[in-house]
Design a protein around this motif. Structure first.
Motif, PDB file in Angstrom:
ATOM      1  N   GLN A  17      -6.725 -26.152 -16.558  1.00 29.26           N
ATOM      2  CA  GLN A  17      -6.107 -25.747 -15.294  1.00 29.26           C
ATOM      3  C   GLN A  17      -6.803 -26.443 -14.139  1.00 29.26           C
ATOM      4  O   GLN A  17      -7.788 -27.144 -14.325  1.00 29.26           O
ATOM      5  CB  GLN A  17      -6.191 -24.229 -15.111  1.00 29.26           C
ATOM      6  N   ARG A  18      -6.288 -26.234 -12.931  1.00 30.46           N
ATOM      7  CA  ARG A  18      -6.915 -26.690 -11.692  1.00 30.46           C
ATOM      8  C   ARG A  18      -7.507 -25.456 -11.027  1.00 30.46           C
ATOM      9  O   ARG A  18      -6.941 -24.372 -11.108  1.00 30.46           O
ATOM     10  CB  ARG A  18      -5.892 -27.342 -10.765  1.00 30.46           C
ATOM     11  N   PHE A  19      -8.667 -25.633 -10.398  1.00 34.58           N
ATOM     12  CA  PHE A  19      -9.355 -24.512  -9.765  1.00 34.58           C
ATOM     13  C   PHE A  19      -9.949 -24.997  -8.459  1.00 34.58           C
ATOM     14  O   PHE A  19     -10.488 -26.104  -8.390  1.00 34.58           O
ATOM     15  CB  PHE A  19     -10.471 -24.001 -10.695  1.00 34.58           C
ATOM     16  N   THR A  20      -9.867 -24.187  -7.416  1.00 26.48           N
ATOM     17  CA  THR A  20     -10.421 -24.548  -6.116  1.00 26.48           C
ATOM     18  C   THR A  20     -11.680 -23.731  -5.869  1.00 26.48           C
ATOM     19  O   THR A  20     -11.651 -22.500  -5.904  1.00 26.48           O
ATOM     20  CB  THR A  20      -9.401 -24.293  -4.992  1.00 26.48           C
ATOM     21  N   PHE A  21     -12.782 -24.440  -5.636  1.00 24.27           N
ATOM     22  CA  PHE A  21     -14.063 -23.818  -5.324  1.00 24.27           C
ATOM     23  C   PHE A  21     -14.272 -23.895  -3.819  1.00 24.27           C
ATOM     24  O   PHE A  21     -13.803 -24.812  -3.166  1.00 24.27           O
ATOM     25  CB  PHE A  21     -15.210 -24.553  -6.034  1.00 24.27           C
ATOM     26  N   VAL A  29     -22.284 -22.704 -12.776  1.00 18.95           N
ATOM     27  CA  VAL A  29     -21.308 -21.826 -12.149  1.00 18.95           C
ATOM     28  C   VAL A  29     -20.528 -21.041 -13.211  1.00 18.95           C
ATOM     29  O   VAL A  29     -20.217 -21.546 -14.279  1.00 18.95           O
ATOM     30  CB  VAL A  29     -20.355 -22.622 -11.225  1.00 18.95           C
ATOM     31  N   SER A  30     -20.235 -19.772 -12.916  1.00 16.44           N
ATOM     32  CA  SER A  30     -19.394 -18.927 -13.760  1.00 16.44           C
ATOM     33  C   SER A  30     -18.171 -18.520 -12.954  1.00 16.44           C
ATOM     34  O   SER A  30     -18.277 -18.230 -11.757  1.00 16.44           O
ATOM     35  CB  SER A  30     -20.144 -17.675 -14.210  1.00 16.44           C
ATOM     36  N   PHE A  31     -17.017 -18.496 -13.611  1.00 17.75           N
ATOM     37  CA  PHE A  31     -15.779 -18.124 -12.940  1.00 17.75           C
ATOM     38  C   PHE A  31     -14.771 -17.661 -13.987  1.00 17.75           C
ATOM     39  O   PHE A  31     -14.969 -17.857 -15.188  1.00 17.75           O
ATOM     40  CB  PHE A  31     -15.215 -19.284 -12.106  1.00 17.75           C
ATOM     41  N   THR A  40     -18.629 -20.179 -18.279  1.00 18.11           N
ATOM     42  CA  THR A  40     -19.722 -20.824 -17.561  1.00 18.11           C
ATOM     43  C   THR A  40     -19.593 -22.322 -17.770  1.00 18.11           C
ATOM     44  O   THR A  40     -19.293 -22.772 -18.880  1.00 18.11           O
ATOM     45  CB  THR A  40     -21.085 -20.341 -18.084  1.00 18.11           C
ATOM     46  N   ALA A  41     -19.824 -23.090 -16.738  1.00 18.89           N
ATOM     47  CA  ALA A  41     -19.684 -24.540 -16.818  1.00 18.89           C
ATOM     48  C   ALA A  41     -20.736 -25.129 -17.753  1.00 18.89           C
ATOM     49  O   ALA A  41     -21.908 -24.759 -17.690  1.00 18.89           O
ATOM     50  CB  ALA A  41     -19.808 -25.152 -15.432  1.00 18.89           C
ATOM     51  N   TRP A  61     -16.408 -28.984 -17.087  1.00 15.40           N
ATOM     52  CA  TRP A  61     -16.223 -28.817 -18.524  1.00 15.40           C
ATOM     53  C   TRP A  61     -16.717 -27.434 -18.933  1.00 15.40           C
ATOM     54  O   TRP A  61     -17.835 -27.055 -18.610  1.00 15.40           O
ATOM     55  CB  TRP A  61     -16.996 -29.890 -19.274  1.00 15.40           C
ATOM     56  N   VAL A  62     -15.855 -26.681 -19.639  1.00 21.40           N
ATOM     57  CA  VAL A  62     -16.189 -25.330 -20.091  1.00 21.40           C
ATOM     58  C   VAL A  62     -15.824 -25.174 -21.563  1.00 21.40           C
ATOM     59  O   VAL A  62     -15.004 -25.930 -22.090  1.00 21.40           O
ATOM     60  CB  VAL A  62     -15.460 -24.255 -19.266  1.00 21.40           C
ATOM     61  N   THR A  63     -16.439 -24.209 -22.222  1.00 26.88           N
ATOM     62  CA  THR A  63     -16.100 -23.865 -23.608  1.00 26.88           C
ATOM     63  C   THR A  63     -15.551 -22.452 -23.624  1.00 26.88           C
ATOM     64  O   THR A  63     -16.319 -21.486 -23.599  1.00 26.88           O
ATOM     65  CB  THR A  63     -17.347 -23.963 -24.517  1.00 26.88           C
ATOM     66  N   PRO A  64     -14.208 -22.318 -23.652  1.00 24.75           N
ATOM     67  CA  PRO A  64     -13.635 -20.962 -23.718  1.00 24.75           C
ATOM     68  C   PRO A  64     -13.859 -20.347 -25.104  1.00 24.75           C
ATOM     69  O   PRO A  64     -13.901 -21.050 -26.105  1.00 24.75           O
ATOM     70  CB  PRO A  64     -12.147 -21.169 -23.455  1.00 24.75           C
ATOM     71  N   LYS A  65     -14.020 -19.042 -25.134  1.00 33.06           N
ATOM     72  CA  LYS A  65     -14.271 -18.350 -26.395  1.00 33.06           C
ATOM     73  C   LYS A  65     -12.995 -18.167 -27.217  1.00 33.06           C
ATOM     74  O   LYS A  65     -13.029 -18.165 -28.423  1.00 33.06           O
ATOM     75  CB  LYS A  65     -14.894 -16.982 -26.132  1.00 33.06           C
ATOM     76  N   GLY A  66     -11.859 -17.974 -26.516  1.00 32.22           N
ATOM     77  CA  GLY A  66     -10.621 -17.634 -27.213  1.00 32.22           C
ATOM     78  C   GLY A  66      -9.753 -18.742 -27.589  1.00 32.22           C
ATOM     79  O   GLY A  66      -9.666 -19.822 -27.633  1.00 32.22           O
TER      80      GLY A  66
END
Length: 66
Positions: A17-21, A29-31, A40-41, A61-66
């Motif tokens: 996705q796209r995300f605006t910080f 960072v966590s989001f 968490t990044a 880059w993140v590692t989603p659990k699901g």
């Protein structure tokens, strides 16, 4: 002015996705994703801007659990 980043799955290499910080994201960072999952990044990459452009692409880059 916010930083718009592309969120990328570390395991597949595909954009999620796209995300605006509000400001430049830190490497720790966590989001929440759109799915509601807290991630968490793993790393933050800042690319070179395209010729004639000012805005540099940012990838988180993140590692989603699901």
């Amino acid at each position: 002015m916010g930083i718009t980043a592309t969120i990328i799955n570390t395991t597949t290499g595909q954009p999620i996705q796209r995300f605006t910080f509000g400001r430049m994201p830190k490497p720790w960072v966590s989001f929440n994703l759109e799915t509601g999952e807290l991630v968490t990044a793993d790393r933050v990459e800042v690319g070179k801007p395209a010729p004639g452009k000012f805005v540099a692409p940012v990838s988180v880059w993140v590692t989603p659990k699901g």
